[in-house]
Design an enzyme around this catalytic site. Structure first.
Site, PDB file in Angstrom:
ATOM      1  N   GLU A 183       0.874  -0.603   0.120  1.00  0.00           N
ATOM      2  CA  GLU A 183       0.314  -0.275  -0.199  1.00  0.00           C
ATOM      3  C   GLU A 183       0.842   1.066   0.029  1.00  0.00           C
ATOM      4  OE1 GLU A 183      -3.134   0.023   2.711  1.00  0.00           O
ATOM      5  OE2 GLU A 183      -3.834  -2.074   1.754  1.00  0.00           O
ATOM      6  N   GLU A 313      -5.751  -8.397  -0.407  1.00  0.00           N
ATOM      7  CA  GLU A 313      -6.499  -8.059   0.850  1.00  0.00           C
ATOM      8  C   GLU A 313      -7.937  -7.928   1.404  1.00  0.00           C
ATOM      9  OE1 GLU A 313      -4.651  -5.277   3.389  1.00  0.00           O
ATOM     10  OE2 GLU A 313      -2.777  -6.386   3.435  1.00  0.00           O
TER      11      GLU A 313
END
Length: 371
Positions: A183, A313
């Protein structure tokens, strides 16, 4: 003579099988040992945050990881994503000026990493190591920060750690792919505009990007990813590379957004081989709903990437009203190449239920493999 030829042919066949038995990309999906596969598993990001590898830390983590691998295998999974350096809390070793001097201080990280892959292979699990994390801002020593903003410091990491580490595990069948960073958008500044769309982050204004800190522009992140991907490919062109994007909003040229990890954008980092082999996007609902760009609102082809997409995720807790079985099933049935739930240590029983739910499906690739 006939027996000799037969033996040679047998040896050749075994060697050929060994060389081909690793994860590869074919169009928008994966193959393993020549067979289409779907990556099914979960995140085991850490046993103890930033203290799992190097400096003799692995020895006290191995048993817990082994238990998780065995449980994942029993549930019918085939892949695992885990984190390595995070933000440089314990590895690699840095000098006082922020340059990397070694993989770790006590010289165990490379052997730890190899042992982890051997352990995963014994359970027929592919591992996807995530090197760095930008989802939080706790880099008080500016170690990761230095690697992102200073190319000389980044090169010191590549020379002292990444290249030796990749060389040590070259061709290992249990290494599914390298995940450069988790991320990056956590520390992207969405207020930074640029005439070059690859560097223009303004499409991400009010999207949630920069939640940890508005520290970097895409020129920093593109170089950071491009250089490490190129170094990995230089060691072994068969290595696969990805990045864990927080949302498809930073990883598609559709829906009014920019694919900052496209080949064209990453090549602006200056290294011709520093490209991604597949995309990995994350998705969590907010106030009970997935956003309009979520993979759970689309099929993989809607993003127009031309590469495999793994939903790297997700979890039932913020699953848009879907249970874990429905989440895994949706990813499998909508053209994606893999599904990794979050996370096996904290929510293992729930996650493994979803993994088990799809283990027998074959239309989008088989799941059980022999590594």
């Amino acid at each position: 003579m006939d027996k000799t030829i037969t033996c040679l042919l047998l040896v050749f066949s075994v060697l050929k099988l060994a060389l081909s038995a690793r994860l590869a990309v074919s169009g928008n999906h994966f193959t393993f040992n020549g067979q289409r596969v779907f990556l099914s598993g979960g995140n085991l990001p850490w046993i103890q945050y930033a203290h799992d590898f190097g400096d003799h830390q692995w020895a006290s983590r191995k048993s817990a990881v082994n238990s998780q691998l065995a449980a994942l295998k029993a549930a019918g999974g085939n892949s695992l994503r885990l984190w390595i350096h995070i933000q440089g809390e314990t590895t690699p070793a840095f000098d006082g000026n922020g340059y990397v001097t070694a993989p770790d201080h006590q010289g165990t990280l490379i052997n730890d990493f190899k042992d982890m892959l051997n352990l995963a292979q014994s359970h027929d699990i592919l591992v996807f190591p995530t090197l760095w994390n930008a989802a939080v801002n706790q880099d008080n020593s500016h170690r990761l920060d230095g690697l992102i903003v200073d190319e000389r410091k980044l090169q010191s990491y590549i020379d002292k750690v990444l290249t030796p580490l990749a060389t040590a595990v070259k061709g290992h069948p249990a290494l599914g792919a390298w995940d450069i960073m988790n991320e990056p958008e956590g520390m992207i500044n969405p207020d930074i505009g640029n005439s070059d769309r690859c560097y223009d982050a303004t499409a991400l204004k009010n999207s949630g990007a920069g939640w940890a800190a508005k520290k970097y522009g895409y020129h920093d992140i593109i170089r950071f990813v491009n250089w490490q991907a190129a170094a990995i490919k230089h060691v072994d062109p068969g290595f696969l590379v990805t990045v864990g994007a927080w949302n498809p909003k930073s990883n598609t040229d559709r829906f009014g957004f920019v694919d900052h990890y496209s080949d064209a954008c990453l090549l602006k980092g200056g290294k011709p081989n520093g490209k991604l082999d597949f995309y990995q996007v994350h998705s969590y609902s907010y106030q009970g709903n997935f956003d309009n760009v979520s993979p759970f609102k689309h099929s993989a082809g809607d993003f127009g990437t031309g590469k495999p997409i793994v939903v790297g995720e997700f979890w039932e807790q913020d699953g848009g009203g879907m249970n874990i079985n429905q989440l895994f099933e949706y990813v499998y049935n909508h053209g994606y190449a893999g599904a990794w739930s979050w996370d096996l240590q904290a929510h293992g029983a729930n996650q493994r239920g979803g993994i088990s739910h799809i283990k027998g499906l074959t239309s989008n690739g088989v799941i059980p493999i022999n590594v």
